[in-house]
Scaffold this motif. Structure first.
Motif, PDB file in Angstrom:
ATOM      1  N   SER A 126       0.828  -1.204   0.000  1.00 47.61           N
ATOM      2  CA  SER A 126       0.000   0.000   0.000  1.00 47.61           C
ATOM      3  C   SER A 126       0.864   1.255   0.000  1.00 47.61           C
ATOM      4  O   SER A 126       0.559   2.236  -0.680  1.00 47.61           O
ATOM      5  CB  SER A 126      -0.920  -0.019   1.225  1.00 47.61           C
ATOM      6  OG  SER A 126      -1.751   1.118   1.245  1.00 47.61           O
ATOM      7  N   ARG A 129       2.238   1.674  -3.525  1.00 48.28           N
ATOM      8  CA  ARG A 129       1.186   2.113  -4.454  1.00 48.28           C
ATOM      9  C   ARG A 129       0.865   3.594  -4.272  1.00 48.28           C
ATOM     10  O   ARG A 129       0.664   4.325  -5.247  1.00 48.28           O
ATOM     11  CB  ARG A 129      -0.074   1.291  -4.235  1.00 48.28           C
ATOM     12  CG  ARG A 129       0.029  -0.155  -4.686  1.00 48.28           C
ATOM     13  CD  ARG A 129      -1.271  -0.902  -4.429  1.00 48.28           C
ATOM     14  NE  ARG A 129      -2.384  -0.329  -5.175  1.00 48.28           N
ATOM     15  CZ  ARG A 129      -3.643  -0.745  -5.065  1.00 48.28           C
ATOM     16  NH1 ARG A 129      -3.948  -1.722  -4.233  1.00 48.28           N
ATOM     17  NH2 ARG A 129      -4.590  -0.199  -5.783  1.00 48.28           N
ATOM     18  N   LEU A 133       3.583   5.238  -7.380  1.00 47.00           N
ATOM     19  CA  LEU A 133       2.856   5.239  -8.638  1.00 47.00           C
ATOM     20  C   LEU A 133       2.455   6.683  -8.905  1.00 47.00           C
ATOM     21  O   LEU A 133       2.206   7.448  -7.977  1.00 47.00           O
ATOM     22  CB  LEU A 133       1.628   4.325  -8.555  1.00 47.00           C
ATOM     23  CG  LEU A 133       1.933   2.841  -8.310  1.00 47.00           C
ATOM     24  CD1 LEU A 133       0.663   2.018  -8.362  1.00 47.00           C
ATOM     25  CD2 LEU A 133       2.952   2.308  -9.326  1.00 47.00           C
ATOM     26  N   THR A 247      -5.531  -2.801  -0.735  1.00 54.10           N
ATOM     27  CA  THR A 247      -4.635  -3.916  -0.964  1.00 54.10           C
ATOM     28  C   THR A 247      -4.934  -4.986   0.082  1.00 54.10           C
ATOM     29  O   THR A 247      -5.109  -4.684   1.255  1.00 54.10           O
ATOM     30  CB  THR A 247      -3.171  -3.460  -0.819  1.00 54.10           C
ATOM     31  OG1 THR A 247      -2.960  -2.321  -1.635  1.00 54.10           O
ATOM     32  CG2 THR A 247      -2.223  -4.559  -1.245  1.00 54.10           C
ATOM     33  N   TRP A 255       2.131  -9.095  -6.200  1.00 57.15           N
ATOM     34  CA  TRP A 255       3.124  -8.036  -6.085  1.00 57.15           C
ATOM     35  C   TRP A 255       4.532  -8.588  -5.878  1.00 57.15           C
ATOM     36  O   TRP A 255       5.517  -7.996  -6.326  1.00 57.15           O
ATOM     37  CB  TRP A 255       2.763  -7.093  -4.950  1.00 57.15           C
ATOM     38  CG  TRP A 255       1.621  -6.197  -5.288  1.00 57.15           C
ATOM     39  CD1 TRP A 255       0.298  -6.414  -5.060  1.00 57.15           C
ATOM     40  CD2 TRP A 255       1.709  -4.933  -5.951  1.00 57.15           C
ATOM     41  NE1 TRP A 255      -0.456  -5.366  -5.537  1.00 57.15           N
ATOM     42  CE2 TRP A 255       0.384  -4.438  -6.084  1.00 57.15           C
ATOM     43  CE3 TRP A 255       2.767  -4.165  -6.440  1.00 57.15           C
ATOM     44  CZ2 TRP A 255       0.103  -3.218  -6.688  1.00 57.15           C
ATOM     45  CZ3 TRP A 255       2.489  -2.939  -7.047  1.00 57.15           C
ATOM     46  CH2 TRP A 255       1.163  -2.490  -7.174  1.00 57.15           C
TER      47      TRP A 255
END
Length: 286
Positions: A126, A129, A133, A247, A255
């Motif tokens: 998490s 992400r 990102l 997540t 992942w």
């Protein structure tokens, strides 16, 4: 505190106490500095509530205490934000001045203390992400950490200067790069892990501080409702439903597919105490 504790809460707290005793040697080697112990503690003075805030664990004070504020139960509470820029009806405890140490200890002894935890590896996913990102808000994380990851582990001698440029070129750090950064012994030699991926026990110190309530992300809805009952607020507040796109432990395997087994094992060793103290099973990916 005079508040009722459920059997589940009793089991969780008893379990942590046993594990703290078992892992005493490993914990004693960490020796947290007094000034850092309280960095993630948020206090609401009127109700005498202390919340240990762990980044990337939903159900944090941003949600709980803000709901309480909107319900009109806390009024005219002075707000002091020391480390974050989110509006909260509370203050962060800080022990920057040693003189305040005993004052803070008194709070910890007499206020109701709670925290929420999450599967350590899922929390790391998490964190990746949300910080690596593409998102314009993540420019700081890209410049301070992402470029280093790409240079050291992504075969990019001159990574793009900005996250926007990196996104356009398809050169953002991968989850594999993120794990490589975490397991590199040089990373924590330079400075402590950033709080979004620092070990939960190093943020909340459950072996130094006895919590009245410990919630889990995986049972957030039930735990949040129990927490409201704990504070006798169940008739005043309804906790919102968890995000549906969180997540999960089930998606963790996907992942970690690109992460070498040796790095997964090293990563587990780094976060092993989080798994053990909070009752999470060793993940299959390690």
């Amino acid at each position: 505190t005079g508040k009722k504790t459920t059997q589940l809460q009793k089991l969780r707290k008893d379990y942590i106490r046993r594990m703290c005793d078992i892992e005493k040697k490993a914990l004693s080697a960490q020796k947290p500095r007094i000034k850092n112990i309280y960095d993630h503690f948020i206090v609401e003075e009127r109700q005498k509530i202390i919340y240990c805030f762990i980044p990337k664990v939903q159900g944090c004070a941003c949600a709980f205490l803000s709901i309480v504020e909107r319900a009109g139960l806390f009024k005219d509470v002075e707000v002091e934000i020391l480390y974050y820029t989110v509006p909260l009806p509370c203050t962060f405890l800080t022990a920057d001045v040693l003189f305040f140490f005993f004052f803070l200890q008194n709070r910890l002894m007499n206020y109701t203390k709670f925290m929420f935890v999450r599967d350590p590896f899922v929390r790391l996913i998490s964190a990746y992400r949300s910080k690596f990102l593409y998102n314009q808000k993540n420019e700081y994380f890209y410049r301070k950490y992402g470029r280093i990851m790409m240079k050291l582990y992504g075969n990019q001698q001159k990574p793009p200067q900005t996250m926007k440029e990196a996104e356009a070129l398809g050169l953002l750090p991968t989850f594999k790069n993120f794990v490589q950064y975490l397991v590199d012994p040089q990373t924590e030699k330079k400075e402590p892990f950033e709080p979004h991926w620092r070990q939960m026990h190093r943020l909340c110190h459950p072996c130094l501080i006895e919590y009245d309530f410990i919630g889990h992300q995986e049972t957030l809805k039930e735990d949040a409702e129990e927490l409201l009952k704990f504070f006798k607020l169940e008739n005043d507040i309804k906790f919102p439903s968890p995000y549906k796109n969180m997540t999960t432990s089930n998606s963790a395997m996907d992942w970690f597919k690109a992460v070498p087994l040796e790095d997964r094992r090293k990563l587990y060793n780094i976060f092993e105490l989080d798994f053990k103290l909070f009752g999470y099973k060793r993940p299959r990916v390690s």
